[in-house]
Design an enzyme around this catalytic site. Structure first.
Site, PDB file in Angstrom:
ATOM      1  N   HIS A   1       0.852  -1.195   0.000  1.00 46.16           N
ATOM      2  CA  HIS A   1       0.000   0.000   0.000  1.00 46.16           C
ATOM      3  C   HIS A   1       0.884   1.240   0.000  1.00 46.16           C
ATOM      4  O   HIS A   1       2.103   1.154   0.144  1.00 46.16           O
ATOM      5  CB  HIS A   1      -0.873   0.025   1.261  1.00 46.16           C
ATOM      6  CG  HIS A   1      -0.071   0.295   2.502  1.00 46.16           C
ATOM      7  ND1 HIS A   1       0.769  -0.651   3.043  1.00 46.16           N
ATOM      8  CD2 HIS A   1       0.067   1.410   3.265  1.00 46.16           C
ATOM      9  CE1 HIS A   1       1.382  -0.136   4.096  1.00 46.16           C
ATOM     10  NE2 HIS A   1       0.990   1.129   4.253  1.00 46.16           N
TER      11      HIS A   1
ATOM     12  N   ASP B   1       0.583   5.277   1.881  1.00 45.48           N
ATOM     13  CA  ASP B   1      -0.219   5.822   2.973  1.00 45.48           C
ATOM     14  C   ASP B   1      -1.242   6.851   2.505  1.00 45.48           C
ATOM     15  O   ASP B   1      -0.915   7.765   1.739  1.00 45.48           O
ATOM     16  CB  ASP B   1       0.696   6.429   4.048  1.00 45.48           C
ATOM     17  CG  ASP B   1       1.576   5.358   4.670  1.00 45.48           C
ATOM     18  OD1 ASP B   1       1.159   4.188   4.696  1.00 45.48           O
ATOM     19  OD2 ASP B   1       2.687   5.697   5.111  1.00 45.48           O
TER      20      ASP B   1
HETATM   21  C1  OGA Z   1       3.272   2.592   8.061  1.00 42.04           C
HETATM   22  C2  OGA Z   1       3.485   1.186   7.662  1.00 42.04           C
HETATM   23  C3  OGA Z   1       4.972  -0.660   7.948  1.00 42.04           C
HETATM   24  C4  OGA Z   1       5.863  -1.171   9.023  1.00 42.04           C
HETATM   25  O1  OGA Z   1       3.683   2.973   9.152  1.00 42.04           O
HETATM   26  O2  OGA Z   1       2.716   3.335   7.237  1.00 42.04           O
HETATM   27  O3  OGA Z   1       2.910   0.722   6.725  1.00 42.04           O
HETATM   28  O4  OGA Z   1       6.733  -1.997   8.705  1.00 42.04           O
HETATM   29  N1  OGA Z   1       4.383   0.536   8.387  1.00 42.04           N
HETATM   30  O5  OGA Z   1       5.684  -0.772  10.174  1.00 42.04           O
HETATM   31 MN    MN Z   2       1.990   2.411   5.551  1.00 42.07          MN
END
Ligand code: OGA
Ligand code: MN
Length: 288
Positions: A104, A106
């Site tokens: 994804h 953000d």
């Molecule tokens: C985020 C995320 C991934 C992770 O903080 O946006 O997707 O490895 N984190 O913590």
């Molecule tokens: Mn993320």
């Protein structure tokens, strides 16, 4: 301030060495960091010790910050900090415990997605001295560039529906019966439509913007066709030649550009192995 920039992989990412982010940065140094951010899409700063307010202050150099819609996980004193963690306080999760379970980028489910995010690793789970809970990043510019001309043409003007609710439905399908959004959160994050191919607002390079976690369906075709094409694109985006796998160390600060990259968290750890991170999120501009 003198610092060096070392690429992290063939497709994206660079480590910046010689900068202490807890200290105010002069404008010239900051401008070089911002240029490196646009050139490499993912920046790593090791051995940082940042308080919550220092992280907010550094992120603010780039622009305005978001306060995350999943507000139960925002830092009680600094709402611009989203806690990303598997740590429990009694039966309450102190942070978002399954961030990044699917590829994804953000806030792609918001009308105006985020420009970039920054994670500061405060606790990193380990096993036999090796870190767990790696994060993968992929270059969606490299992925776009490698598509066949036919496929590029087919998707050029396509639009897709993005939704945070879609992510929650997937979590429930995958067995997380606790995953749910409040009504207020659903109202703040209704379904939105974005184009599948986006030009980067600064570099102008095209990116493949659909993502596994938050893109629900493509418009203008049957569900089966949409599923088929999305699966092809998601498989392509995740190919190892476009990715960098980050192995965390405590004190790491990793910052990524949310337009030309996607990321995925590897959930190969569990309590009592603790993972605790602070995330700040930059507000973006309207997409094309
Ligand atoms: C985020 C995320 C991934 C992770 O903080 O946006 O997707 O490895 N984190 O913590
Ligand atoms: Mn993320």
């Amino acid at each position: 301030m003198a610092f060096s920039i070392e690429p992290l992989s063939d497709s994206l990412g660079a480590e910046i060495r010689g900068i202490d982010l807890s200290q105010p940065l002069d404008n010239k140094t900051f401008a070089r960091i911002e240029d490196a951010f646009h050139a490499h899409s993912v920046l790593l700063f090791r051995d940082q010790s940042l308080s919550a307010d220092q992280q907010v202050a550094f992120t603010r150099r780039f622009g305005d910050l978001e306060v995350h819609v999943l507000d139960q996980y925002n830092h009680p004193d600094f709402p611009e900090i989203l806690i990303v963690s598997n740590v429990m306080d009694g039966d309450r999760h102190v942070g978002i415990y399954d961030a990044g379970k699917y590829w994804h980028t953000d806030l792609s489910y918001m009308k105006v997605p985020s420009r970039g995010s920054m994670l500061h690793a405060i606790e990193v789970p380990t096993e036999n001295g090796e870190p767990l809970g790696d994060t993968l990043f992929t270059s969606t510019t490299a992925a776009y560039d490698a598509l066949s001309d036919d496929l590029k043409e087919r998707i050029e003007t396509l639009e897709a529906v993005y939704s945070l609710g879609h992510r929650f439905s997937r979590l429930v399908e995958d067995g997380d019966t606790d995953a749910a959004m409040t009504e207020a959160q659903q109202e703040r994050a209704p379904e939105v439509v974005h184009r599948v191919v986006q030009p980067h607002p600064v570099t102008g390079r095209r990116v493949l913007y659909v993502n596994e976690g938050q893109t629900a369906r493509l418009l203008g075709m049957s569900d089966a066709e949409s599923r088929d094409l999305l699966d092809t694109l998601f498989g392509h985006i995740a190919r190892p030649e476009y990715t960098y796998r980050h192995k965390w160390r405590e004190g790491d600060v990793v910052m990524w550009d949310n337009i030309p990259t996607q990321h995925l968290a590897i959930q190969d750890y569990a309590l009592p192995q603790r993972r605790y991170m602070h995330r700040t999120t930059l507000r973006g501009k309207a997409l094309a």
